[in-house]
Design a protein around this motif. Structure first.
Motif, mmCIF file in Angstrom:
data_model
loop_
_atom_site.group_PDB
_atom_site.id
_atom_site.type_symbol
_atom_site.label_atom_id
_atom_site.label_comp_id
_atom_site.label_asym_id
_atom_site.label_seq_id
_atom_site.Cartn_x
_atom_site.Cartn_y
_atom_site.Cartn_z
ATOM 1 N N GLY A 123 5.496 3.988 17.390
ATOM 2 C CA GLY A 123 4.142 3.309 17.620
ATOM 3 C C GLY A 123 2.929 4.234 17.610
ATOM 4 O O GLY A 123 1.872 4.052 18.068
ATOM 5 N N LEU A 124 3.176 5.421 16.652
ATOM 6 C CA LEU A 124 1.885 6.379 16.748
ATOM 7 C C LEU A 124 1.144 6.124 15.643
ATOM 8 O O LEU A 124 1.682 5.894 14.659
ATOM 9 C CB LEU A 124 2.560 7.897 16.577
ATOM 10 N N PRO A 125 -0.266 6.072 15.672
ATOM 11 C CA PRO A 125 -1.065 6.193 14.687
ATOM 12 C C PRO A 125 -0.828 7.302 13.603
ATOM 13 O O PRO A 125 -0.491 8.474 14.123
ATOM 14 C CB PRO A 125 -2.566 5.971 15.254
ATOM 15 N N ASP A 178 -10.572 5.603 12.438
ATOM 16 C CA ASP A 178 -9.958 4.506 12.230
ATOM 17 C C ASP A 178 -8.336 4.535 12.165
ATOM 18 O O ASP A 178 -7.792 4.423 10.989
ATOM 19 C CB ASP A 178 -10.477 3.531 10.929
ATOM 20 N N TYR A 179 -7.619 4.896 13.136
ATOM 21 C CA TYR A 179 -6.324 5.435 13.135
ATOM 22 C C TYR A 179 -5.383 4.165 13.205
ATOM 23 O O TYR A 179 -5.460 3.429 14.117
ATOM 24 C CB TYR A 179 -6.052 6.367 14.369
ATOM 25 N N ARG A 180 -4.441 4.064 12.408
ATOM 26 C CA ARG A 180 -3.621 3.158 12.258
ATOM 27 C C ARG A 180 -2.011 3.262 12.310
ATOM 28 O O ARG A 180 -1.723 4.241 11.839
ATOM 29 C CB ARG A 180 -3.673 1.854 11.087
ATOM 30 N N THR A 181 -1.298 2.376 12.951
ATOM 31 C CA THR A 181 0.178 2.642 13.124
ATOM 32 C C THR A 181 0.626 2.007 11.851
ATOM 33 O O THR A 181 0.221 0.957 11.484
ATOM 34 C CB THR A 181 0.771 2.110 14.480
ATOM 35 N N PRO A 182 1.595 2.899 11.237
ATOM 36 C CA PRO A 182 2.220 2.216 10.040
ATOM 37 C C PRO A 182 2.974 0.898 10.167
ATOM 38 O O PRO A 182 3.553 0.635 11.174
ATOM 39 C CB PRO A 182 3.260 3.215 9.520
ATOM 40 N N LEU A 183 2.887 -0.010 9.136
ATOM 41 C CA LEU A 183 3.423 -1.157 9.159
ATOM 42 C C LEU A 183 4.822 -1.187 8.498
ATOM 43 O O LEU A 183 5.097 -1.637 7.492
ATOM 44 C CB LEU A 183 2.549 -2.268 8.497
ATOM 45 N N LEU A 184 5.641 -0.297 9.412
ATOM 46 C CA LEU A 184 6.922 -0.200 8.681
ATOM 47 C C LEU A 184 8.160 -0.546 9.541
ATOM 48 O O LEU A 184 9.189 0.406 9.680
ATOM 49 C CB LEU A 184 7.084 1.381 8.146
#
Lengths: 663, 222
Positions: A123-125, A178-184
């Protein structure tokens, strides 16, 4: 090395002014290079996996905002299998970074994504940095960056770190925020998912998601146990164990394998969609050298050539030409007479004059040894060593020497700390973290302390041996290697446990970058001066006091059964061994000075050299051993090492006399 | 080693299902036929049920003339399959699973596996010509294909030639987690770069050195 600064940086971060950014990635992908470029702080950079074994902190301001960067040891999986990998996982577990800067090797996208997937599960960006784009290009690998962005949902930046290519984009991405968590997210086998469901409510709060903790549990991550004990109730731990046991029972294959298999398939799926392959070019000469260096036949002459080059540069040029110039000309003819004159004019007290410029003077002895003898030797050593490190030759040496290390109950991987120990034993003790088991570390750390002379010592020894004969050199090498192999063999029989299998990633051969060699050598030389000079001063000061109080004579008489009786050396050699307790290289320098003055016969030189080579490690080395392996280990090995050194020296002395060998 | 093998007679005599009994009897007949003429009384001695054997001749599996017994085409094909499955199962248990007691399980497995699985096992074992007792394993279709290719289909890394690429079939080695973390899992393509002084493999753009202990546990299909 930068403890003070690190504390400052951490304190500032704790006060909330800084955003934390952790650099995570596979080994040897260039995390430390990028860390250095972002923070302006030098972290050691080399071309082999496992250069970074501890965390480095550094801060930087980007567009007015402040950040704390954390450089970590490389990992292939976030389930740690050795000490250095555990360091990285624990950072993620505890530090709660604002964003993870995942550095990956552009030519190895699949393995990079394997880590990205695990970060996504935590759950890390993430900001993904694909480094070494140039090497990927050379091999005909082209990555469709935008496609990768849309498939993972995170920012992707291509870089060539040593050329600072892509750095501007990276800074922009960091400051954009704009840090996002990978959708994987992956759905695993139903049995595994069921176990995870059951584990979720039991997991404690952490810097990472509960699902990722549950996945670590079912994968069989033993290293998590200590953390669980500290963060969970005993009853909850028992429940967790029960679910895990059930999960293992219901799966037909090892759960960890099933999970990594699913992750790999997903990574491969993505990699196939975004990679375009074109015919590659370039790099054929370096790959030819790479193959040659690990060839069963050609690898050996190449190794000998490397050793010979080393000897010429460090032993002949460093310990000969440079030392002659610095010690005899600069110190002997100019500096020392000048200092003596200044001190004699300015200071009226004879005692203080003596302390500074006398026989055991802080300037005439300590500084002359440190800067006149040892500094040129360590500097030339570090230059040669850095070139080797950056070329990628060292892991290939591990291939060549695996079988030799098997005799000592170790795998070829242990060659890395051992060779690093030829630079500095203190650093090397820390590098034993790359070994997988406590047993392997215990044996390697012992052998390091016993029979691996550090560069300063080695240089002095090479300088003295060069003045003797090839025969003396051969006897010295034979004795030290003999002791190394024999004690390693014994240790492997005594220390319980099995040898870990040999498994080591081999980096491509690369042309060492002059800049990095220079910066690395400079940083090591400065570090050496900071560490060694105060100890030299202290040792000299103690000698001075002992001499003034006439205790030195008493000690010499007291030690004479050993020094004169067993080793067959003149009583004055006691001084060299006495300061050898502070630093072996300082002791060796003392012997060097004695042989220059003609106080030692060639045979005595040889015996004293073998003894001082095996003598107890320097104070800093001992302290590091205590920190890494514990007090009991450090003291008991020191006692064994001390007796081994005297025994080996005595045996050699006896053998030389008995067979009347002249060297 | 001959006397060790007792192909399923116990199971046969206690078996109640008709087809099961037939399978066992056919296997016995196949084995007797391997060493010469087949006589009714020898069969009965092994399987203990004369009526059952006579019944088989009515069902067109065997032909009995006086006390001599011969297969019909139908019977021969079935006997051949069951014997093949039994002996492959023995090989699997002995070579791969390293079991000492395996006869009873081999007897059970021979009835349980489909032709697809049978072929997979045979391929996996490298199309072995004989069972652990030294008797011939009847050839299947997969073996005929293999004979053209001459090379065993699954081998461990030390048997692979240097410079060849191969697909990993399965791994039973120490350090499996480490192998998996660099992408070395079943299905991955590896290239063997050298064997001495250590094994060096290439997987995608990764080069890794391992020792023989690990290499022995990596099975590949060239």
């Amino acid at each position: 090395m930068h403890t003070h600064e690190t504390e400052k940086a951490k304190a500032a971060a704790a006060s909330g002014k800084y955003r934390r950014i952790a650099l995570i990635g596979n080994p040897n992908v260039g995390k430390s290079v990028i860390f250095g470029l972002l923070t302006g702080k030098y972290a050691t950079v080399s071309n082999y996996p496992g250069t970074t074994v501890e965390v480095a902190y550094g801060n930087a301001a980007i567009e007015g905002k402040k950040y704390l960067f954390v450089d970590t040891p490389g990992v292939n999986s976030l389930i740690p299998m050795s000490e250095d990998e555990k360091v990285t996982r624990d950072i993620l577990l505890g530090e709660r970074p604002s964003v993870v800067l995942q550095v990956g090797d552009a030519k190895n996208l699949k393995r990079t994504l394997l880590i990205t997937i695990q970060l996504a599960e935590m759950g890390l960006p993430v900001i993904l940095v694909l480094n070494m784009e140039d090497e990927a290009m050379d091999r005909g690998i082209i990555i469709a960056k935008d496609a990768l962005k849309s498939m993972t949902g995170i920012e992707v930046i291509m870089t060539v770190a040593p050329e600072k290519k892509g750095l501007k984009e990276l800074r922009a991405a960091i400051s954009k925020g704009d840090y996002r968590t990978p959708l994987l997210n992956i759905k695993y086998n139903p049995h595994i998912e069921e176990c995870i469901e059951k584990l979720l409510p039991l997991m404690p709060d952490a810097g990472i998601s509960k699902r990722s903790l549950a996945l670590m549990v079912v994968s069989g991550d033993e290293s998590l146990r200590g953390w669980f004990n500290a963060n969970m109730e005993t009853s909850a731990i028992e429940q967790v164990e029960a679910v895990r046991a059930e999960c293992i029972l219901r799966m037909k294959q090892p759960v960890g394998m099933a999970i990594s298999g699913d992750r790999l398939r997903r990574a491969e799926e993505i990699a196939e969609k975004v990679i375009k392959r074109v015919p590659g070019e370039g790099g054929s000469f370096s790959s030819f050298i790479g193959r040659l260096s690990m060839h069963p036949v050609w690898g050996i002459p190449l190794l000998l050539a490397v050793l010979f080059g080393f000897y010429e540069f460090v032993g002949v040029f460093g310990a000969g030409t440079l030392v002659d110039f610095l010690e005899e000309t600069i110190f002997g003819k100019y500096l020392n007479p000048m200092f003596t004159k200044v001190v004699e004019t300015l200071i009226p007290f004879a005692l203080i004059r003596d302390m500074l410029v006398g026989q055991y003077g802080l300037i005439t002895m300590a500084l002359t040894y440190a800067i006149g003898i040892i500094l040129p030797i360590t500097t030339t050593f570090f230059i040669a060593f850095s070139i080797l490190e950056d070329s990628g030759y060292l892991p290939r040496l591990a291939i060549m020497s695996d079988r030799v290390f098997n005799i000592m109950g170790l795998s070829g991987k242990a060659v890395l700390p051992m060779v690093l120990g030829l630079g500095c034993g203190t650093m090397a003790v820390m590098t034993t973290r790359i070994l997988e088991s406590r047993r392997d570390r215990a044996i390697a750390a012992f052998l390091l302390a016993l029979a691996v002379p550090c560069s300063a010592q080695l240089g002095v020894i090479l300088g003295m041996l060069a003045a003797l004969s090839a025969k003396a050199m051969a006897i010295w090498i034979g004795s030290v290697l003999g002791v190394l192999l024999f004690s390693g063999f014994l240790a492997s029989k005594i220390v319980p446990g099995e040898r870990t299998e040999f498994f080591l990633e081999i980096p491509p051969i690369r042309k060492p970058a002059l800049r990095n060699v220079a910066v690395k050598t400079a940083s090591r030389a400065v570090w050496y001066l900071k560490e060694a000079v105060p100890l030299f001063m202290l040792g000299t000061f103690i000698l001075f006091i002992l001499d003034k109080l006439s205790i030195l004579r008493v000690i010499e008489r007291f030690a004479s059964p050993v020094i004169v009786g067993v080793l067959g050396l003149p009583p004055k050699a006691t001084e060299a061994f006495l300061i050898g307790f502070f630093r072996r290289d300082y002791g060796a320098a003392g012997l060097f000075a004695m042989s220059e003055k003609g106080l030692l016969t060639p045979e005595q030189s040889l015996v004293s050299l073998v003894t001082i080579t095996l003598f107890i490690p320097c104070l800093a080395h001992l302290l590091m051993t205590i920190k890494e392996m514990g007090l009991r280990y450090a003291l008991s090995t020191a006692a064994i090492i001390f007796s081994t050194a005297i025994l080996a020296g005595g045996a050699l002395n006896f053998a030389l006399r008995f067979f009347s060998i002249a060297v | 080693m001959e006397n060790i093998e007792q192909p399923c007679r116990k199971v046969a005599s206690s078996g109640t299902e008709k087809s099961h009994f037939e399978d066992e009897a056919l296997e016995v007949i196949w084995e007797l036929a391997e060493s010469g003429e087949v006589r009714l009384k020898d069969i009965v001695k092994e399987v203990g049920n004369e009526e059952g054997v006579i019944g088989m001749s009515k069902d067109g599996l065997i032909a009995v003339s006086e006390d001599k017994v011969a297969f019909t085409d139908n019977g021969r094909a079935r006997a051949r399959d069951i014997t093949r499955r039994h002996r492959l199962a023995e090989r699997l248990f002995v070579d791969v699973l390293d079991l000492k007691e395996f006869e009873e399980d081999a007897c059970r497995l021979e009835h349980a596996i489909s032709p697809e699985v049978e072929e997979a096992i045979c391929t996996f074992l490298g199309h072995p010509p004989t069972c652990p007792h030294g008797k011939a394993i009847p050839r299947g279709n997969c073996c005929k294909l293999y004979i053209k290719k001459v090379r065993p289909l699954v081998q461990s890394l030390p048997d692979l030639e240097v410079g060849r690429s191969a697909k990993v079939v399965f791994i039973n080695a120490p350090a499996m987690d480490r192998l998996a973390s660099i992408g070395l899992v079943p299905g991955a393509e590896v290239k063997l770069l050298q064997k001495k002084p250590s094994y060096v493999l290439g997987i995608d753009e990764t080069t890794v050195a391992i020792d023989e202990d690990i290499a022995k546990g990596i099975y590949v299909k060239p």
